[in-house]
Design a protein around this motif. Sequence first.
Motif, PDB file in Angstrom:
ATOM      1  N   UNK A   1      46.758   2.225 -33.588  1.00 23.58           N
ATOM      2  CA  UNK A   1      47.124   0.974 -32.917  1.00 23.58           C
ATOM      3  C   UNK A   1      48.092   1.247 -31.770  1.00 23.58           C
ATOM      4  N   UNK A   2      49.019   2.172 -31.971  1.00 30.39           N
ATOM      5  CA  UNK A   2      49.975   2.502 -30.911  1.00 30.39           C
ATOM      6  C   UNK A   2      49.275   3.088 -29.691  1.00 30.39           C
ATOM      7  N   UNK A   3      48.342   4.019 -29.923  1.00 29.26           N
ATOM      8  CA  UNK A   3      47.632   4.606 -28.788  1.00 29.26           C
ATOM      9  C   UNK A   3      46.864   3.527 -28.036  1.00 29.26           C
ATOM     10  N   UNK A   4      46.229   2.611 -28.770  1.00 27.60           N
ATOM     11  CA  UNK A   4      45.490   1.513 -28.128  1.00 27.60           C
ATOM     12  C   UNK A   4      46.384   0.702 -27.201  1.00 27.60           C
ATOM     13  N   UNK A   5      47.532   0.286 -27.706  1.00 31.10           N
ATOM     14  CA  UNK A   5      48.388  -0.598 -26.892  1.00 31.10           C
ATOM     15  C   UNK A   5      49.124   0.180 -25.799  1.00 31.10           C
TER      16      UNK A   5
ATOM     17  N   UNK B   1      28.014 -10.640 -32.169  1.00 31.14           N
ATOM     18  CA  UNK B   1      27.734  -9.715 -31.078  1.00 31.14           C
ATOM     19  C   UNK B   1      28.368  -8.362 -31.327  1.00 31.14           C
ATOM     20  N   UNK B   2      27.589  -7.308 -31.138  1.00 31.51           N
ATOM     21  CA  UNK B   2      28.091  -5.953 -31.313  1.00 31.51           C
ATOM     22  C   UNK B   2      29.066  -5.599 -30.186  1.00 31.51           C
ATOM     23  N   UNK B   3      30.036  -4.744 -30.517  1.00 28.41           N
ATOM     24  CA  UNK B   3      30.946  -4.273 -29.481  1.00 28.41           C
ATOM     25  C   UNK B   3      30.202  -3.442 -28.452  1.00 28.41           C
ATOM     26  N   UNK B   4      30.591  -3.596 -27.190  1.00 23.47           N
ATOM     27  CA  UNK B   4      29.899  -2.922 -26.091  1.00 23.47           C
ATOM     28  C   UNK B   4      30.215  -1.439 -26.052  1.00 23.47           C
ATOM     29  N   UNK B   5      29.290  -0.701 -25.492  1.00 26.80           N
ATOM     30  CA  UNK B   5      29.476   0.734 -25.257  1.00 26.80           C
ATOM     31  C   UNK B   5      29.030   1.058 -23.830  1.00 26.80           C
TER      32      UNK B   5
ATOM     33  N   UNK C   1      42.010   6.543 -21.957  1.00 28.31           N
ATOM     34  CA  UNK C   1      42.543   5.187 -21.778  1.00 28.31           C
ATOM     35  C   UNK C   1      41.478   4.267 -21.184  1.00 28.31           C
ATOM     36  N   UNK C   2      41.431   3.047 -21.699  1.00 30.85           N
ATOM     37  CA  UNK C   2      40.462   2.077 -21.197  1.00 30.85           C
ATOM     38  C   UNK C   2      39.085   2.180 -21.825  1.00 30.85           C
ATOM     39  N   UNK C   3      38.889   3.135 -22.741  1.00 31.45           N
ATOM     40  CA  UNK C   3      37.578   3.313 -23.346  1.00 31.45           C
ATOM     41  C   UNK C   3      37.204   2.105 -24.206  1.00 31.45           C
TER      42      UNK C   3
END
Length: 450
Positions: free
Chosen positions: A397-401, A446-450, A425-427
Motif C-alpha cells: 500500500x505504501x509503494x502504491x501511494x 468490470x475487470x481491471x484494465x491492463x 510508478x503509474x502501472x
Amino acid sequence: MKYYIIFLLSIGLSSCSKFLELKPDQNMEIPSTLADCELLLNDFTAMNASYAVMPIMMGEEFYFHTEDWQTIVDMDERMGYIWSDEPVIGSLNWQGPYKTIYVCNQIFAIYNKLSEQDKSSEQGKQILGNAHFFRAFAYQQLLELYTLPYDPVTASNELGLPLKLTPDVVPAEGRASLAATYDQVVQDYKEAISLLKPTSIAKSRPTKGAAQAGLSRLYLDMHDYENAYLYADSAWNMQPTLIEYNTLDPYDEMAIPKNNQEIYFTALTGYSESISPFSNRINPDLIDLYETDDLRKSIYFQDNDFDPGTYGYKTNYDQSYIGTFIGLTTSEILLIRSEAAARTGKSPIALAGINLLRQHRFAPENFQEVHWGNAILLQEILKERRKELVFRGRRWVDVKRLNQEAATQRTLTRTVDGQSYQLAPGSLKFAALIPQLVTQLNPTIEQNKR
C-alpha cells in the motif's frame, strides 16, 4: 457455527433476494436476536482471518530464488509475485472480505427488526458499531488490492468496488466509483467511532480506538493528511502504549506476545505456504536499513541456515503460523501520526513521535534521540515505516501511494529464471486482476484494465 450459511457474495451464485426467510434446514433457527448477532461476530475465521494475502506476496519485502518460486503450488501466488497479467483463478482473496461484508449486512438486517429497547441497549449499540467497523475494514482491504491508488482529482472517474450493503445474495450491479467506495468506508468508520467503547472483550473485537486507527490509515492512503493526523492522534491518545523490545527474547521464534498492549484490533490473512516464516529471503536493502543496535532486526529476522548470509522473517503480532497479522497497532498509528504531522507543518510532533517509537526499539544504553531537520524528516519517517511494519501488509500500500509523488517513486524489480520483471510508478498493475470466476458469474463487474 449454528447460523452459518454458505455464501459467495457478488459473483452471482444465487438470485435469492430474501435471505432471512430462507431455511436450508427446517430445524435451523433464523438469526433474529442480539445473541444471534454476537454469535455471528464470534466467527473468528469469517470476521478476522480471511483477508487477502496477495498484497504481501506482491510487495518488496522478500524474494524467491527461481527454484523456490517454481515450487509455489498456488499459481495465483506464483504469478502475483511477478505481477503477471495471467487470469486469476482462485477467488479467496476476493471472497474472504466479501463474506465478512455479508455477515455485517446480515447483522444490520437483524438489528433493524429488533425492538427499540434492544436497539438502544448498550449491547445493541456495540453490535451495530462492530458491524460498521468490520464492513469498513473489509472494504478497505479490498481497496488496497483491487483498485488503483486514490487520487482526489480523478477518484470520481476511477473504478472502485461493487458496493453491497444489504444481506440478500442478489449480485451487486457493477462497480461504484473509487470516490464512492472510499466515502462508504469513511462513513462506516465514523459510525463505528460514534458507537464503540474504548475497550472490548477481546482483541478480535474493535474498539473506538481501533475505528479511529482504521480511519487514519484510510485517510493516509487518500493523501488527506490533516484528517490522517486528527484520527491517528485520537487513536494514540486512546491507547498510548508500546512494547519495550529490550524485554523480548531475540532467540524466541515468536518473540512478540500475542494480544499485546500495542494491538487495537487483530486481523489475519488467509494461509499461504509461500510467505510462512522461514520460507523466504528478506531483501538486502531492507536489512541494510537497520542500525547495528536496532532490536527489531533480531526480533523480526533470523539467519537462514539453508542459505547463509540471508535472513528469514520469523514472527508476527499474533504468534500465528496460519496467517499474517495485518491488524491495527499503536506503533503503526504513531508512524501515521508522525508522517501526517511532518506533511502538515508539525515537525516537532513528528520528531517526538519517532523518537518515542525508537526509544522502545533499542536497549536504553543504545538509544540516542534523532534530530532530523525538515529537509530529511519525511524521508526518515518513511524509512521507519519500512523497518517497523515488516510483513504487516503495509509495504504494498505504501509503494502504491508513494509512487504518486515524484520524490518517493520506486520501481519494483524481481528476477526469476533469468528474466527481469518490473512494476513501475503509474502501472495499472497496482490494481490486481479480479478473479476470473467473479467476472464470469457477474459480467456487470468490470475487470481491471491492463
